[in-house]
Design a protein around this motif. Structure first.
Motif, PDB file in Angstrom:
ATOM      1  N   ILE A 294       7.533   3.752  27.971  1.00 35.87           N
ATOM      2  CA  ILE A 294       8.216   2.497  28.744  1.00 35.87           C
ATOM      3  C   ILE A 294       7.972   2.347  30.316  1.00 35.87           C
ATOM      4  N   LYS A 319      14.718   2.310  26.511  1.00 40.48           N
ATOM      5  CA  LYS A 319      14.408   3.006  25.386  1.00 40.48           C
ATOM      6  C   LYS A 319      15.946   3.186  24.084  1.00 40.48           C
ATOM      7  N   LYS A 320      16.563   3.356  25.060  1.00 44.00           N
ATOM      8  CA  LYS A 320      18.080   3.704  24.619  1.00 44.00           C
ATOM      9  C   LYS A 320      18.685   2.051  23.472  1.00 44.00           C
ATOM     10  N   ALA A 330      12.726   7.211  17.903  1.00 44.95           N
ATOM     11  CA  ALA A 330      12.218   8.384  19.430  1.00 44.95           C
ATOM     12  C   ALA A 330      11.234   8.572  19.932  1.00 44.95           C
ATOM     13  N   LEU A 333       8.514   6.707  21.452  1.00 43.06           N
ATOM     14  CA  LEU A 333       8.572   6.318  22.725  1.00 43.06           C
ATOM     15  C   LEU A 333       9.513   7.210  24.107  1.00 43.06           C
ATOM     16  N   THR A 335       9.438   7.776  28.431  1.00 38.66           N
ATOM     17  CA  THR A 335       9.953   6.729  29.642  1.00 38.66           C
ATOM     18  C   THR A 335       9.293   7.677  30.421  1.00 38.66           C
TER      19      THR A 335
END
Length: 365
Positions: A294, A319-320, A330, A333, A335
């Motif tokens: 991301i 993401k969160k 998690a 993903l 970031t």
């Protein structure tokens, strides 16, 4: 060797060229009528004898209403795009709606205070409420600047617009009214209640100072009026679906998304982001082996390091949300923030900057 006579000749030619370039623009003149296409907002009357020299409307936009004086950003190294120290009102109200911006040139020998008081009378007649008022240095920032200038401190006018945002031709009455050096600044913000929603008004008055191209208006009082009226937003954006995301990632390795929303200079996801977040979760559900990076992207407003950090925080916020709300693992993903490093359009206008503010998904495996 260049002789003195040749040097003088060259200097004269350059002066003539510069004069010719300046002559390509129309200097300010004494206004005798409103500019074409302009009109008073029905909610706020004008001061008698004044003329509209700049006019712009936005069918739907966001607007920051100052409710306190400008304060310098705690990060004293933070600079805006014009290399000014960043200032912001210590308290604000962020609203959205239909915006009208009007700049008036007042008749000679009318002071900024006299004009401001007349506008306040109009607010009182409409049973409105004053939210904040200030004068000169009390307003915070540089009280000698309007919307133009760099390398110093931000001004109150710069909270609303910058010189580069204006549609007025250089040296025209409108540009002269909105970009000069100023003195005796006055300001208020107000709210006018109505059954269909509150209208917000800001009025800034000042004496403009310019004895060059804008000398026809030098010493005149300028009034800048913003009116933000309630209006429902047209919901016409097509959310990119999970299947379309999957197709783009399969063929191009990535996809840029514009349905992830944040307030200016913030990394908190806005509620309007939910449809796109849901589709991202759907994308990841289509292929449980898919992992994505991301990447947050910004425009070039502000300093490089600041935007890099902001874009990283925004990617982390996405993401969160995917992990906590949509139960995505998690480890699928990653970031990163690219800040302003990968523009897809010019940053010279708002349309281009809007395209550069995005979140991208990049295939990892």
């Amino acid at each position: 060797m260049v002789t003195l006579q040749q040097g003088l000749k060259f200097l004269i030619i350059m002066m003539l060229l510069m004069k010719g370039m300046a002559g390509a623009f129309a200097d300010a003149i004494e206004p005798t009528s409103d500019i074409d296409g302009s009109a008073d907002n029905p909610l706020i009357k004008r001061y008698d004898g004044s003329f509209i020299v700049s006019y712009e409307t936005f069918s739907y936009t966001d607007f920051t209403v100052p409710l306190g004086a400008l304060k310098r950003d705690p990060d004293t190294e933070k600079r805006d795009a014009s290399n000014n120290s960043v200032y912001a009102p210590e308290k604000t109200l962020d609203i959205e709606g239909m915006l009208t911006r009007i700049a008036y040139v007042l008749p000679p020998e009318r002071s900024p205070l006299e004009v401001l008081r007349n506008y306040q009378d109009e607010i009182e007649k409409a049973k409105g409420e004053l939210l904040f008022q200030c004068k000169s240095e009390e307003c915070g920032g540089d009280a000698t600047r309007s919307s133009a200038g760099g390398g110093g401190d931000m001004s109150l006018a710069m909270i609303f617009f910058r010189e580069g945002d204006l549609k007025d031709e250089a040296f025209s009455n409108g540009a002269c009214a909105l970009t000069p050096a100023i003195k005796d600044q006055r300001f208020f913000s107000a709210k006018i209640p109505a059954s269909d929603g509150d209208t917000y008004v800001t009025v800034q008055t000042y004496t403009m100072l310019d004895d060059l191209y804008c000398k026809a208006l030098n010493g005149r009082t300028i009034a800048i009026v913003h009116v933000v009226e309630p209006k429902s937003r047209d919901k016409k954006m097509v959310v990119v679906g999970a299947t379309e995301m999957a197709s783009s990632i399969s063929t191009q390795g990535s996809i840029s998304l514009y349905g992830i929303y944040f307030d200016t200079d913030k990394s908190d996801l806005k509620p309007e982001s939910e449809p796109t977040l849901k589709e991202i979760a759907g994308l990841l559900a289509l292929d449980e082996k898919l992992a994505v990076l991301i990447v947050g992207h910004t425009d070039n407003e502000g300093k490089f390091a600041y935007n890099l950090d902001l874009s990283s925080k925004r990617a982390a916020a996405v993401k969160k949300a995917l992990v906590t709300t949509y139960k995505i693992k998690a480890e699928r993903l990653a970031t990163s923030g690219a800040g302003m490093m990968a523009p897809v359009a010019s940053n010279d206008d708002e349309e281009g900057r809007a395209k550069n503010r995005r979140v991208a998904l990049v295939k990892l495996n």
